[in-house]
Design a protein around this motif. Sequence first.
Motif, PDB file in Angstrom:
ATOM      1  N   ILE A   4       0.868  -1.174   0.000  1.00  0.00           N
ATOM      2  CA  ILE A   4       0.000   0.000   0.000  1.00  0.00           C
ATOM      3  C   ILE A   4       0.907   1.227   0.000  1.00  0.00           C
ATOM      4  O   ILE A   4       1.827   1.329   0.815  1.00  0.00           O
ATOM      5  CB  ILE A   4      -0.930   0.042   1.235  1.00  0.00           C
ATOM      6  N   ILE A   5       0.658   2.149  -0.922  1.00  0.00           N
ATOM      7  CA  ILE A   5       1.411   3.400  -0.951  1.00  0.00           C
ATOM      8  C   ILE A   5       0.409   4.537  -0.863  1.00  0.00           C
ATOM      9  O   ILE A   5      -0.479   4.666  -1.703  1.00  0.00           O
ATOM     10  CB  ILE A   5       2.258   3.535  -2.221  1.00  0.00           C
ATOM     11  N   GLN A   6       0.536   5.329   0.176  1.00  0.00           N
ATOM     12  CA  GLN A   6      -0.350   6.474   0.398  1.00  0.00           C
ATOM     13  C   GLN A   6       0.441   7.741   0.109  1.00  0.00           C
ATOM     14  O   GLN A   6       1.545   7.922   0.619  1.00  0.00           O
ATOM     15  CB  GLN A   6      -0.858   6.498   1.839  1.00  0.00           C
ATOM     16  N   GLU A   7      -0.124   8.607  -0.716  1.00  0.00           N
ATOM     17  CA  GLU A   7       0.578   9.831  -1.083  1.00  0.00           C
ATOM     18  C   GLU A   7      -0.254  11.052  -0.709  1.00  0.00           C
ATOM     19  O   GLU A   7      -1.101  11.501  -1.462  1.00  0.00           O
ATOM     20  CB  GLU A   7       0.884   9.854  -2.582  1.00  0.00           C
ATOM     21  N   GLN A   8      -0.016  11.592   0.511  1.00  0.00           N
ATOM     22  CA  GLN A   8      -0.612  12.884   0.868  1.00  0.00           C
ATOM     23  C   GLN A   8      -0.040  13.969  -0.041  1.00  0.00           C
ATOM     24  O   GLN A   8      -0.757  14.828  -0.534  1.00  0.00           O
ATOM     25  CB  GLN A   8      -0.316  13.221   2.320  1.00  0.00           C
ATOM     26  N   SER A   9       1.265  13.915  -0.209  1.00  0.00           N
ATOM     27  CA  SER A   9       1.993  14.813  -1.097  1.00  0.00           C
ATOM     28  C   SER A   9       3.366  14.185  -1.297  1.00  0.00           C
ATOM     29  O   SER A   9       3.741  13.261  -0.572  1.00  0.00           O
ATOM     30  CB  SER A   9       2.123  16.219  -0.480  1.00  0.00           C
ATOM     31  N   PRO A  10       4.152  14.656  -2.278  1.00  0.00           N
ATOM     32  CA  PRO A  10       5.507  14.117  -2.435  1.00  0.00           C
ATOM     33  C   PRO A  10       6.374  14.306  -1.195  1.00  0.00           C
ATOM     34  O   PRO A  10       7.393  13.633  -1.040  1.00  0.00           O
ATOM     35  CB  PRO A  10       6.067  14.914  -3.630  1.00  0.00           C
ATOM     36  N   ASN A  11       5.968  15.217  -0.319  1.00  0.00           N
ATOM     37  CA  ASN A  11       6.716  15.479   0.898  1.00  0.00           C
ATOM     38  C   ASN A  11       6.463  14.431   1.975  1.00  0.00           C
ATOM     39  O   ASN A  11       7.240  14.325   2.912  1.00  0.00           O
ATOM     40  CB  ASN A  11       6.337  16.863   1.434  1.00  0.00           C
ATOM     41  N   ASN A  12       5.376  13.672   1.845  1.00  0.00           N
ATOM     42  CA  ASN A  12       5.015  12.776   2.943  1.00  0.00           C
ATOM     43  C   ASN A  12       4.350  11.502   2.431  1.00  0.00           C
ATOM     44  O   ASN A  12       3.201  11.219   2.756  1.00  0.00           O
ATOM     45  CB  ASN A  12       4.081  13.497   3.918  1.00  0.00           C
ATOM     46  N   PRO A  13       5.053  10.693   1.635  1.00  0.00           N
ATOM     47  CA  PRO A  13       4.472   9.424   1.196  1.00  0.00           C
ATOM     48  C   PRO A  13       4.587   8.366   2.291  1.00  0.00           C
ATOM     49  O   PRO A  13       5.470   8.435   3.151  1.00  0.00           O
ATOM     50  CB  PRO A  13       5.325   9.049  -0.014  1.00  0.00           C
ATOM     51  N   ALA A  14       3.696   7.402   2.266  1.00  0.00           N
ATOM     52  CA  ALA A  14       3.746   6.276   3.196  1.00  0.00           C
ATOM     53  C   ALA A  14       3.847   4.991   2.402  1.00  0.00           C
ATOM     54  O   ALA A  14       3.021   4.733   1.521  1.00  0.00           O
ATOM     55  CB  ALA A  14       2.509   6.253   4.085  1.00  0.00           C
ATOM     56  N   PHE A  15       4.863   4.202   2.685  1.00  0.00           N
ATOM     57  CA  PHE A  15       5.041   2.899   2.055  1.00  0.00           C
ATOM     58  C   PHE A  15       4.669   1.831   3.084  1.00  0.00           C
ATOM     59  O   PHE A  15       5.240   1.789   4.184  1.00  0.00           O
ATOM     60  CB  PHE A  15       6.486   2.705   1.605  1.00  0.00           C
ATOM     61  N   VAL A  16       3.727   0.983   2.730  1.00  0.00           N
ATOM     62  CA  VAL A  16       3.225  -0.045   3.639  1.00  0.00           C
ATOM     63  C   VAL A  16       3.438  -1.404   2.984  1.00  0.00           C
ATOM     64  O   VAL A  16       2.917  -1.659   1.896  1.00  0.00           O
ATOM     65  CB  VAL A  16       1.731   0.153   3.950  1.00  0.00           C
ATOM     66  N   ILE A  17       4.210  -2.249   3.615  1.00  0.00           N
ATOM     67  CA  ILE A  17       4.402  -3.617   3.139  1.00  0.00           C
ATOM     68  C   ILE A  17       3.961  -4.568   4.232  1.00  0.00           C
ATOM     69  O   ILE A  17       4.419  -4.483   5.376  1.00  0.00           O
ATOM     70  CB  ILE A  17       5.865  -3.886   2.741  1.00  0.00           C
TER      71      ILE A  17
ATOM     72  N   ASN B  69      -5.011  -3.813  18.809  1.00  0.00           N
ATOM     73  CA  ASN B  69      -5.307  -2.861  17.728  1.00  0.00           C
ATOM     74  C   ASN B  69      -4.706  -3.305  16.394  1.00  0.00           C
ATOM     75  O   ASN B  69      -3.602  -3.846  16.335  1.00  0.00           O
ATOM     76  CB  ASN B  69      -4.772  -1.471  18.072  1.00  0.00           C
ATOM     77  N   ARG B  70      -5.451  -3.018  15.311  1.00  0.00           N
ATOM     78  CA  ARG B  70      -4.967  -3.276  13.957  1.00  0.00           C
ATOM     79  C   ARG B  70      -3.895  -2.260  13.587  1.00  0.00           C
ATOM     80  O   ARG B  70      -3.921  -1.104  14.011  1.00  0.00           O
ATOM     81  CB  ARG B  70      -6.126  -3.155  12.959  1.00  0.00           C
ATOM     82  N   PHE B  71      -2.962  -2.671  12.735  1.00  0.00           N
ATOM     83  CA  PHE B  71      -1.970  -1.743  12.214  1.00  0.00           C
ATOM     84  C   PHE B  71      -2.667  -0.707  11.333  1.00  0.00           C
ATOM     85  O   PHE B  71      -3.671  -1.000  10.678  1.00  0.00           O
ATOM     86  CB  PHE B  71      -0.924  -2.480  11.373  1.00  0.00           C
ATOM     87  N   ARG B  72      -2.122   0.495  11.304  1.00  0.00           N
ATOM     88  CA  ARG B  72      -2.712   1.560  10.499  1.00  0.00           C
ATOM     89  C   ARG B  72      -2.423   1.354   9.007  1.00  0.00           C
ATOM     90  O   ARG B  72      -1.414   0.767   8.628  1.00  0.00           O
ATOM     91  CB  ARG B  72      -2.215   2.930  10.959  1.00  0.00           C
ATOM     92  N   LEU B  73      -3.346   1.814   8.181  1.00  0.00           N
ATOM     93  CA  LEU B  73      -3.220   1.831   6.725  1.00  0.00           C
ATOM     94  C   LEU B  73      -3.208   0.442   6.090  1.00  0.00           C
ATOM     95  O   LEU B  73      -2.897   0.325   4.906  1.00  0.00           O
ATOM     96  CB  LEU B  73      -1.948   2.584   6.291  1.00  0.00           C
ATOM     97  N   GLN B  74      -3.569  -0.602   6.843  1.00  0.00           N
ATOM     98  CA  GLN B  74      -3.477  -1.934   6.266  1.00  0.00           C
ATOM     99  C   GLN B  74      -4.840  -2.597   6.135  1.00  0.00           C
ATOM    100  O   GLN B  74      -5.480  -2.909   7.131  1.00  0.00           O
ATOM    101  CB  GLN B  74      -2.576  -2.836   7.104  1.00  0.00           C
ATOM    102  N   PRO B  75      -5.331  -2.817   4.902  1.00  0.00           N
ATOM    103  CA  PRO B  75      -6.563  -3.583   4.726  1.00  0.00           C
ATOM    104  C   PRO B  75      -6.323  -5.058   5.029  1.00  0.00           C
ATOM    105  O   PRO B  75      -5.229  -5.588   4.805  1.00  0.00           O
ATOM    106  CB  PRO B  75      -6.898  -3.371   3.253  1.00  0.00           C
ATOM    107  N   GLU B  76      -7.352  -5.711   5.506  1.00  0.00           N
ATOM    108  CA  GLU B  76      -7.245  -7.149   5.737  1.00  0.00           C
ATOM    109  C   GLU B  76      -7.188  -7.896   4.402  1.00  0.00           C
ATOM    110  O   GLU B  76      -6.442  -8.852   4.246  1.00  0.00           O
ATOM    111  CB  GLU B  76      -8.436  -7.622   6.570  1.00  0.00           C
ATOM    112  N   TRP B  77      -7.986  -7.436   3.437  1.00  0.00           N
ATOM    113  CA  TRP B  77      -8.012  -8.039   2.108  1.00  0.00           C
ATOM    114  C   TRP B  77      -7.692  -6.983   1.051  1.00  0.00           C
ATOM    115  O   TRP B  77      -8.179  -5.860   1.126  1.00  0.00           O
ATOM    116  CB  TRP B  77      -9.387  -8.624   1.798  1.00  0.00           C
ATOM    117  N   SER B  78      -6.907  -7.351   0.075  1.00  0.00           N
ATOM    118  CA  SER B  78      -6.704  -6.503  -1.103  1.00  0.00           C
ATOM    119  C   SER B  78      -6.569  -7.409  -2.317  1.00  0.00           C
ATOM    120  O   SER B  78      -5.911  -8.455  -2.256  1.00  0.00           O
ATOM    121  CB  SER B  78      -5.468  -5.607  -0.952  1.00  0.00           C
ATOM    122  N   THR B  79      -7.214  -7.024  -3.399  1.00  0.00           N
ATOM    123  CA  THR B  79      -7.174  -7.827  -4.616  1.00  0.00           C
ATOM    124  C   THR B  79      -7.103  -6.911  -5.829  1.00  0.00           C
ATOM    125  O   THR B  79      -7.482  -5.736  -5.770  1.00  0.00           O
ATOM    126  CB  THR B  79      -8.418  -8.731  -4.760  1.00  0.00           C
TER     127      THR B  79
END
Length: 746
Positions: A51-64, A627-637
């Motif tokens: 999962i890659i979340q991009e608020q802006s190029p200044n603050n991307p989030a990489f989720v593996i 608690n669940r980890f943030r930004l992580q869906p249980e399922w993704s397809t």
Amino acid sequence: MFIEEIIVTTQKRAENILDVPVTLSSYSGDMLKSLNMQEFDRLSDITPGLIIQEQSPNNPAFVIRGITSDNGSPQIAPRVSVYLNGIDVSRSRGSHFELFDIERIEVVKGPQATLFGTAAAIGAVSVITRKPRQEFAGELTLGYGNYDNLEAQGFVTGGTKTLQGRLAFSYRQRDGYIENIAGSDGSQSAGGIQQRDLNGIERFAVRGSLRLIPTDNLTVDLVLNYEENNDTGTSFKSGVYAPTGGTTSPFTYAELSGGGPLSEHVLGRAQLGLDRTVYDANLTAEWTANETWSFTSITGYREFDSLEVFDADGSQAVYAEFAEDAVGDQFSQELRANYSGGTATGFVGVNYFHETGQVDVPFLTEEGTFLQCAAGIIPGLPCVAPDGSVGSVTAIQNLPPVYYASRFGNTGSFNTYSAFADATVAASERLSLTAGIRYVYETRESGGYAALPASILTGAPLIDFGYVDTAGATVTEKDNFDAVLPRFNARYALSDTVNLYATVSKGRRSDVIEVTSAAGANNTPVADATYVPAEITWNYEAGFKGQFIDGRLDLAASLFYQTYDNFQVTIREEGITRQANAGTAKNFGAEGEFRAKLSESFELFGSAAYINASIDDKAENGVFAGNRFRLQPEWSTAFGGLWTVPLTSTVKVTGNVTWTYRSGVFFEIENQPIAGVDISEHAVHLVNANIALADREDRWALSFYVTNLFNKDYIIDAGNIGGLFGSPTLIAGPPRFVGVQVSTRF
């Protein structure tokens, strides 16, 4: 008719992806272009477990696999390695870059310290750009779309047998898709600074590459990158306070006023938005000594300068206005020797990595507004009234605005020295065993500073952000750490085209020295250091990769189980954020993907991931337990198809459609509403499509694209800094984008 062989260099040598005993996905530049993927976040549409979340190029989030790497503080190490041409560029402020003229992208899952350094605590994203060629060639693509989207990309390459060059560029501009009425007639700041619509982009990047081949066994590549971003403000829209005449829906217009008349002086910009530049240089030399030994030197330098001004409270009130002024530079040098002989292959090497960084955070507010919104000084006077007017202690007394400015900042500097080795041995005709290790020694120094003047109305700083005033000085704390990070892999070949594999690997996110300031003897500011121990990950997984039906079907699947000790989280506490140890955590799941060549004209692809990632439900883990980890869906397809249909002897039609699904996510580790505002998102379905009319030799093409075909409303983040001030904000995801592109090759 078969699927094209995919060659990757994940294990520091060229291999068929089916023979690499780790879980990874790889995409060619041609596939990325056909899917019109020019941004990192689109990559996660089709990659299981990413999962890659991009608020802006200044603050991307990489989720593996449920683990997020998005903290921009120079005092805190990344969890995900982002590599560009073999160089670690993982620091979040500098890790975003435009995806153009790409050779391929490899996404590797699980801890990969031996292969990608210490930042690969839970995985890595490796981007390899296209290199020069001797034959003269070029391409130019121009495009236009809704929201006045303008784009241009291209390259030219050519040279001699010994010296070749390549020049590539990308320019993209698009208006914001969330209207911002601040400064307009009818707003609370009418006649003031006219703010631009939110979530717009303006990005320019250029890359120059030189390849020197003085002998048949020596190749030297020099790659220079420059990127400039001037995006409009991020739509941090309050979920509590509605704009004048509007609603709190994140998908309708906002009234983000910024810092008013003092914004440029205090925050650095009159308008909300981002000014960011990135410089990058990479020098790689590869020498093949003989059929057995080769040697590689990789030298990298990268620096970034990023100023982002944002309205943290997400309302028309001049209440919590911030900027992040971040600078940083990185230097790395790696020397590696590769061995390939008979039944054994491997490599050994050393690496030095140096990074310095600083984030300066100016804060601006109107004192009367701050006191009313934060403390409710005058009973019954709302922070923002239903008619949109702003409650202020000064305004209610018919006094002029009283503006207050302060700032705090943190610095980080570290040196990492590492030695690594990795070897694969064929234990039998079908079984190969791999063992790797990296020893890391690092010195880390963190610093903090603050300028906290007294308020005119209260006689004391309005908010201290966990600091005391340092009178211009930076207080520091430093320490040394080391670690040993191994990996073990086994691959068993069931046949020439089907492999089973198992892996055990250790990952580590470095110890944190988080420094603020405190009052020492005689009220002299001293470092107030909080140590958070290194986060340790153990990853256990097994999987298979295979090619079936005479090379027309590729399948890959894996099961994994991960444990975490000293799981590091960012939490809110008394108006500030800080790092904390959330204790132990576990993560298990499954991932799979396929590609199927149904005919010469049609190909299907798809992926799926199930991830159950949470803090252990134990009393010692406190408020985070369960608690669940943030930004992580249980399922993704994801599921898609690509086709090519010849129309005539010279013209063809190409196209593709992609459907993606993600189940619900939490945006904060607390998993709880903030000020009554839900900080989660329900399941999201999106459909993207492209179709093109093209020359069969690809000399020209006319293409049409649409993303978010059904114009689904969804949010990409919630809570944010506004949550610290009782006004959690929500960021709308992109709406439907449509456009046309024309390209020519020569």
